[in-house]
Design a protein around this motif. Structure first.
Motif, PDB file in Angstrom:
ATOM      1  N   LEU A 211       0.845  -1.195   0.000  1.00  0.00           N
ATOM      2  CA  LEU A 211       0.000   0.000   0.000  1.00  0.00           C
ATOM      3  C   LEU A 211       0.881   1.247   0.000  1.00  0.00           C
ATOM      4  N   GLU A 212       0.625   2.145  -0.943  1.00  0.00           N
ATOM      5  CA  GLU A 212       1.529   3.279  -1.149  1.00  0.00           C
ATOM      6  C   GLU A 212       1.285   4.407  -0.157  1.00  0.00           C
ATOM      7  N   THR A 213       2.381   5.049   0.238  1.00  0.00           N
ATOM      8  CA  THR A 213       2.311   6.288   1.012  1.00  0.00           C
ATOM      9  C   THR A 213       1.892   7.405   0.062  1.00  0.00           C
ATOM     10  N   TYR A 214       0.867   8.148   0.458  1.00  0.00           N
ATOM     11  CA  TYR A 214       0.434   9.269  -0.390  1.00  0.00           C
ATOM     12  C   TYR A 214      -0.407  10.230   0.420  1.00  0.00           C
ATOM     13  N   GLU A 215      -0.742  11.360  -0.228  1.00  0.00           N
ATOM     14  CA  GLU A 215      -1.263  12.504   0.508  1.00  0.00           C
ATOM     15  C   GLU A 215      -2.665  12.331   1.050  1.00  0.00           C
TER      16      GLU A 215
ATOM     17  N   VAL B  35       4.168  -1.820   2.732  1.00  0.00           N
ATOM     18  CA  VAL B  35       4.095  -0.448   2.235  1.00  0.00           C
ATOM     19  C   VAL B  35       4.912  -0.315   0.959  1.00  0.00           C
ATOM     20  N   CYS B  36       4.352   0.402  -0.004  1.00  0.00           N
ATOM     21  CA  CYS B  36       5.108   0.891  -1.157  1.00  0.00           C
ATOM     22  C   CYS B  36       5.524   2.319  -0.809  1.00  0.00           C
ATOM     23  N   LEU B  37       6.797   2.528  -0.633  1.00  0.00           N
ATOM     24  CA  LEU B  37       7.309   3.808  -0.139  1.00  0.00           C
ATOM     25  C   LEU B  37       7.538   4.790  -1.275  1.00  0.00           C
ATOM     26  N   ASP B  38       6.787   5.881  -1.247  1.00  0.00           N
ATOM     27  CA  ASP B  38       6.989   6.999  -2.164  1.00  0.00           C
ATOM     28  C   ASP B  38       6.918   8.272  -1.342  1.00  0.00           C
ATOM     29  N   PRO B  39       8.044   8.701  -0.750  1.00  0.00           N
ATOM     30  CA  PRO B  39       8.007   9.821   0.192  1.00  0.00           C
ATOM     31  C   PRO B  39       7.672  11.160  -0.441  1.00  0.00           C
ATOM     32  N   GLY B  40       7.804  11.288  -1.760  1.00  0.00           N
ATOM     33  CA  GLY B  40       7.446  12.548  -2.400  1.00  0.00           C
ATOM     34  C   GLY B  40       5.967  12.849  -2.304  1.00  0.00           C
ATOM     35  N   ASN B  41       5.141  11.812  -2.240  1.00  0.00           N
ATOM     36  CA  ASN B  41       3.689  12.019  -2.233  1.00  0.00           C
ATOM     37  C   ASN B  41       3.184  12.733  -0.991  1.00  0.00           C
TER      38      ASN B  41
ATOM     39  N   HIS C  34       8.279  -1.705   7.352  1.00  0.00           N
ATOM     40  CA  HIS C  34       7.151  -2.325   6.652  1.00  0.00           C
ATOM     41  C   HIS C  34       7.270  -2.233   5.126  1.00  0.00           C
ATOM     42  N   VAL C  35       8.365  -1.670   4.619  1.00  0.00           N
ATOM     43  CA  VAL C  35       8.488  -1.415   3.184  1.00  0.00           C
ATOM     44  C   VAL C  35       8.647  -2.727   2.406  1.00  0.00           C
ATOM     45  N   LYS C  36       7.858  -2.856   1.342  1.00  0.00           N
ATOM     46  CA  LYS C  36       7.938  -3.999   0.436  1.00  0.00           C
ATOM     47  C   LYS C  36       8.324  -3.587  -0.986  1.00  0.00           C
ATOM     48  N   ASN C  37       8.273  -2.275  -1.274  1.00  0.00           N
ATOM     49  CA  ASN C  37       8.500  -1.763  -2.620  1.00  0.00           C
ATOM     50  C   ASN C  37       8.829  -0.283  -2.492  1.00  0.00           C
ATOM     51  N   VAL C  38       9.698   0.224  -3.381  1.00  0.00           N
ATOM     52  CA  VAL C  38      10.059   1.641  -3.366  1.00  0.00           C
ATOM     53  C   VAL C  38       9.816   2.233  -4.748  1.00  0.00           C
TER      54      VAL C  38
END
Length: 264
Positions: free
Chosen positions: A131-135, A156-162, A180-184
């Motif tokens: 599940l992606e990090t987002y706004e 977690v799918c890590l996308d810190p820019g979001n 918890h990161v599984k994907n970047v």
């Protein structure tokens, strides 16, 4: 492993002033760069493909030596079940998603219920849901949800820019989700002054030239040591014409791949 995603081909897929790049074309371009991983993420034509068309696409990916990951938006049980079926066609081991889709915005309680219903099938198939990090969702709420469910196939799918759009700091996001990161998702980002000094535009930047402290992400998450894939994508604004935009998109992809390879 370094991979490319459909967002690295955003303008090429859009096909402004030219024929849009096909999924197969993106596969071929990926292999031409010496990349062996591709994430089909939020690629709307995928959901319209017949079973035969999916089979042909999967066969093409295998013939090219590509490992495939998938991505969608939403966690409705029927959507997650369908993407697990598509994952089986492509031999994909990861599906990235977000809590909300264009059709649904579940409460955290409903989201937990839906995920608990879907995850046994993912666990049985050996497929991870990231599940992606987002706004639209606080990072703390996402982490709490993943921890409450406690499935080894949920992360977690890590996308810190979001998360900047909800006034969270990228570094804080990275540190909160690290375990918890599984994907970047890999892209750089920056602010630029609007003409007349009336505000800012928050958008993409060539990798290594923006605000993303990627060395901090590597030191905190350790994706290479943990076997977590890094998927290249971009927030490239339209550059005024199709030729310039597509050329820049390709240049950014090469620059990002070179950057990632230089940090190994």
């Amino acid at each position: 492993m370094i991979g490319l995603g459909t967002y690295a081909f955003f303008w090429q897929h859009a096909g402004r002033d030219s024929a849009p790049l096909s999924l197969t074309g993106a596969f071929e371009a990926t292999r031409e760069m010496g990349i062996e991983l591709f994430q089909i993420c939020d690629f709307e034509p995928l959901e319209r493909m017949s079973d035969d068309e999916l089979g042909v696409a999967a066969s093409t990916a295998r013939d090219l030596g590509l490992t495939i990951e998938l991505g969608t938006k939403g966690i409705e049980p029927a959507r997650l079940a369908r993407f697990l079926e598509i994952a089986a066609v492509f031999d994909a081991r990861l599906v990235r998603s977000m809590l909300y889709s264009p059709e649904s915005r579940p409460s955290l309680a409903d989201a937990e219920d839906w995920l608990r219903r879907a995850l046994p099938a993912y666990e049985a198939a050996g497929v991870t849901l990231a599940l992606e990090t987002y706004e639209q969702l606080a990072t703390a709420d996402l982490v709490a949800l993943v921890e409450r469910i406690g499935s080894p196939r949920l992360g977690v799918c890590l996308d810190p820019g979001n998360v900047v759009a909800r006034l969270e700091r990228p570094r804080d996001c990275v540190e909160a989700v690290a375990g918890h990161v599984k994907n970047v998702h890999v892209k750089d980002f920056a602010f630029a002054r609007q003409p007349g000094w009336v505000g800012f535009t928050y958008s993409g930047a060539r990798m290594g030239e923006g605000l993303h402290d990627y060395p901090h992400l590597l030191e905190t998450v350790h994706p290479r040591e943990r076997g977590i894939n890094e998927i290249v994508e971009h927030w490239l604004p339209w550059q005024g014409d199709a030729e310039t935009t597509i050329r820049t998109e390709r240049e950014w992809t090469r620059a990002t791949v070179d950057y990632l390879r230089s940090t190994t």
